[in-house]
Design a protein around this motif. Structure first.
Motif, PDB file in Angstrom:
ATOM      1  N   LYS B  20       0.836  -1.203   0.000  1.00 43.73           N
ATOM      2  CA  LYS B  20       0.000   0.000   0.000  1.00 43.73           C
ATOM      3  C   LYS B  20       0.870   1.252   0.000  1.00 43.73           C
ATOM      4  CE  LYS B  20      -2.798  -1.076   3.644  1.00 43.73           C
ATOM      5  NZ  LYS B  20      -2.804  -2.522   3.938  1.00 43.73           N
ATOM      6  N   THR B  21       2.060   1.138   0.636  1.00 46.20           N
ATOM      7  CA  THR B  21       2.903   2.324   0.757  1.00 46.20           C
ATOM      8  C   THR B  21       4.296   2.069   0.197  1.00 46.20           C
ATOM      9  OG1 THR B  21       3.728   1.714   2.953  1.00 46.20           O
ATOM     10  CG2 THR B  21       1.691   2.993   2.891  1.00 46.20           C
ATOM     11  N   LYS B  22       5.075   3.138   0.121  1.00 43.90           N
ATOM     12  CA  LYS B  22       6.423   3.095  -0.447  1.00 43.90           C
ATOM     13  C   LYS B  22       7.354   2.218   0.396  1.00 43.90           C
ATOM     14  CE  LYS B  22       5.424   6.486  -3.470  1.00 43.90           C
ATOM     15  NZ  LYS B  22       5.798   7.880  -3.603  1.00 43.90           N
ATOM     16  N   GLY B  26       5.668   6.439   4.215  1.00 47.99           N
ATOM     17  CA  GLY B  26       4.256   6.088   4.379  1.00 47.99           C
ATOM     18  C   GLY B  26       3.363   6.702   3.313  1.00 47.99           C
ATOM     19  N   ALA B  27       3.950   7.098   2.166  1.00 51.91           N
ATOM     20  CA  ALA B  27       3.140   7.651   1.072  1.00 51.91           C
ATOM     21  C   ALA B  27       2.522   6.513   0.271  1.00 51.91           C
ATOM     22  CB  ALA B  27       4.004   8.524   0.164  1.00 51.91           C
ATOM     23  N   ALA B  28       1.335   6.746  -0.297  1.00 53.34           N
ATOM     24  CA  ALA B  28       0.616   5.708  -1.044  1.00 53.34           C
ATOM     25  C   ALA B  28       1.318   5.392  -2.365  1.00 53.34           C
ATOM     26  CB  ALA B  28      -0.804   6.176  -1.317  1.00 53.34           C
ATOM     27  N   ALA B  39       3.929  11.973  -3.295  1.00 54.41           N
ATOM     28  CA  ALA B  39       5.371  12.109  -3.100  1.00 54.41           C
ATOM     29  C   ALA B  39       5.588  12.933  -1.838  1.00 54.41           C
ATOM     30  CB  ALA B  39       6.004  12.797  -4.302  1.00 54.41           C
TER      31      ALA B  39
END
Lengths: 95, 479
Positions: B20-22, B26-28, B39
């Protein structure tokens, strides 16, 4: 080990650092000294020494796969010189 | 191709992990979001931020490692790969050099009915870069950093494939595996699964490798095969005309079906890898590994083997049915829910059903006919409620609405007439009104038999059981 002026120019280019032509000789001397130190360290017997990948002892902590970041694009883009349509604009580079 | 040359191919496959995240923020990671809305400060490489590794990424890499029977490193280290490009804001990509998470493993491929084992050198984790858009922004380039920091698993094979066909077979197997493990959606159009191919040729019998060219960023199975074949031809041409292959990166141009030089080794970057001081080494706990192993799904090779024995399938049919986990599950659900013979289920799933899906351009997950509904149709066919021909008709109806086969058969009066008394009355009538054809048949012109079958079907609107009609007509017409 002794670096030439051309070596220094190449290293500066790879690091994208602009250097003053007058300083090249002193950079060559300093960098050569650092490389000499490497050579000196290379002479040590390290057969029984495990390579160190980090100076600190603990292990990496992991985070759960949860979205914690919100969209702050407008805020971030105030730092950029040029933006358009949500994009950061930069000088054209085509590889 | 000239038989004096042999080809050596190694593949580097980049597969995007379905988190779900990088990998470090914690970015989508959702595909297709508006530029730069996913970003964050970490992805932008702003000063003062620190990467924190996503646990799910580690789990997924371990799953893959177990899936290729590889060693999982007890501890693993991230390194910086340094290069300058506008879509890489930090000036380095966090990747792995020494101590990758997945060590030596293997994948078996099948070529012309023979199995071949391809070694996998390693698989390591890294972050993806952003995207550069070179359309006209007043002579500038636009940068979208939504993709920056998306987790990738780079899977590096040994140079052990000897034809484009083998390379494609290997790539398909890896694609199948990552989708089975549900660690990647494998979507090639969206770039979630792409590969670089290292290709070289050497005279047959020579042990050392020839100079290789690296074909970059190929994102379809078809193009991999074409790109490798055209590159092999090019290299042989170069050598046979007295030239030398140079080590370089080449791009495949699918429009002109040619490879073009991108950069040679002299201009190549020196990536200056070194351990990333922002990230501590990652310890892989033996318990975590054991837990992941215990929860692995049945893998494609094992499932294929089981299908062959459990459902008595040919290897090719079993391979087809197990090509994706969802598809295999669908088949098994049909077999379990249906009272029809396995062979009938297999024929329908691999025949009409796949045909209809392909025609509609749908994935198995999007099927308008559930396994239960299809099983219901097959039950009607198996108990002779409808004929094979009517079944196809009912299938078409089912495709476009939610009714069960039973409902459609009742509503449209499609139930097959198996009552031999009713069929006999109709046949008697037809024989009585067509004396000329009866005489023809009885004088040896048996081709006219089809006429009688046609008449019966016409009068019963195709609902008479064909086998019953044939049998009865033969009896009635024989002198």
């Amino acid at each position: 080990m002794s670096l030439s002026a051309d070596d220094v120019k190449k290293i500066a280019h790879l690091a994208r650092i602009g250097i003053d032509a007058n300083d090249i000789a002193s950079y060559a001397k300093d960098l050569s000294g650092m490389l000499d130190l490497m050579v000196q360290m290379g002479e040590l017997n390290t057969d029984a020494v495990a390579p160190m990948s980090h100076p600190l002892d603990p292990w990496q902590r992991l985070r759960t796969d949860e979205i914690t970041e919100v969209n702050q694009r407008d805020k971030f883009q105030t730092l950029a010189a040029h933006t358009e349509a949500g994009l950061y604009l930069v000088p054209k580079v085509i590889d | 191709m000239n038989s004096q040359w042999e080809t050596v191919i190694g593949l580097e496959i980049h597969t995007q992990l379905a988190t779900k995240t990088k990998i470090f923020s914690g970015a989508a990671t959702a595909y297709g979001a508006e530029a730069n809305t996913q970003a964050c400060a970490v992805d932008l490489g702003l000063p003062g931020v620190l990467p924190v590794l996503n646990q799910e990424v580690v789990t997924m890499a371990i799953k893959f490692g177990l899936g290729i029977d590889a060693e999982i490193a007890p501890f693993s280290v991230f390194a910086r790969k340094n290069y300058f490009y506008p879509d890489l804001p930090k000036g380095y990509q966090i990747s792995q050099m020494e101590l990758p998470i997945v060590g030596l493993g293997h994948m078996d491929i099948e070529i012309d009915g023979n199995s071949k084992r391809i070694g996998i050198t390693r698989a390591h984790l890294e972050e993806d870069a952003g995207k550069s858009l070179h359309e006209d922004f007043h002579g500038l380039s636009g940068i979208d950093l939504n993709r920056a920091g998306t987790p990738l698993l780079e899977i590096v094979s040994e140079p052990e494939m000897s034809s484009a066909k083998e390379a494609v077979a290997y790539m398909r197997k890896i694609h199948e595996l990552v989708r089975y493990l549900e660690i990647s959606d494998g979507n090639m159009q969206e770039g979630s699964f792409r590969c670089d191919a290292n290709v070289s040729v050497r005279p047959v019998g020579q042990t050392e490798l020839g100079t290789r060219a690296e074909l970059k960023n190929i994102n379809s199975f078809k193009f991999v095969e074409k790109a490798i074949n055209i590159e092999i031809e090019r290299q042989i041409d170069v050598i046979e005309s007295g030239g030398k292959v140079v080590q370089e990166t080449r791009l495949y141009d699918s429009v002109n079906n040619e490879t073009r030089s991108m950069r040679s080794k002299e201009e190549a970057n020196d990536y200056r890898y070194f351990p990333d001081p922002d990230l501590l080494p990652v310890a892989i706990d033996a318990n975590l590994k054991a837990e992941i192993k215990a929860n692995l799904p049945e893998l494609p090779a094992a499932k294929k083997q089981r299908f062959q024995t459990e459902y008595n399938l040919d290897p090719a049919v079993a391979a087809n049915l197990t090509s994706s986990r969802q598809f295999a599950d669908f088949y098994e659900a049909v077999v379990q829910a249906s009272k029809a013979e396995i062979k009938l289920c297999t024929n329908w799933v691999t025949g009409d059903f796949i045909g209809a899906l392909n025609k509609a351009g749908l994935e198995i997950q999007q099927t308008p006919i559930s396994a239960i509904r299809l099983a219901g149709l097959l039950n009607c066919l198996a108990d002779k409620t409808i004929s094979g021909k009517t079944a196809k008709q009912v299938f078409d109806y089912m495709w476009h609405n939610d009714q069960t086969a039973d409902e459609i058969i009742v509503a449209q009066g499609l139930k097959q007439i198996t009552d031999s008394g009713a069929i006999e009355v109709i046949i008697n009538g037809i024989i009585a009104t067509n004396p000329a054809q009866v005489t023809q048949y009885q004088s040896g012109k048996t081709k006219v038999f089809g006429f009688f079958v046609g008449q019966v079907m016409k009068q019963t609107q195709g609902k008479a059981n064909p086998a019953e009609v044939n049998k009865m007509l033969k009896e009635k017409l024989s002198v």
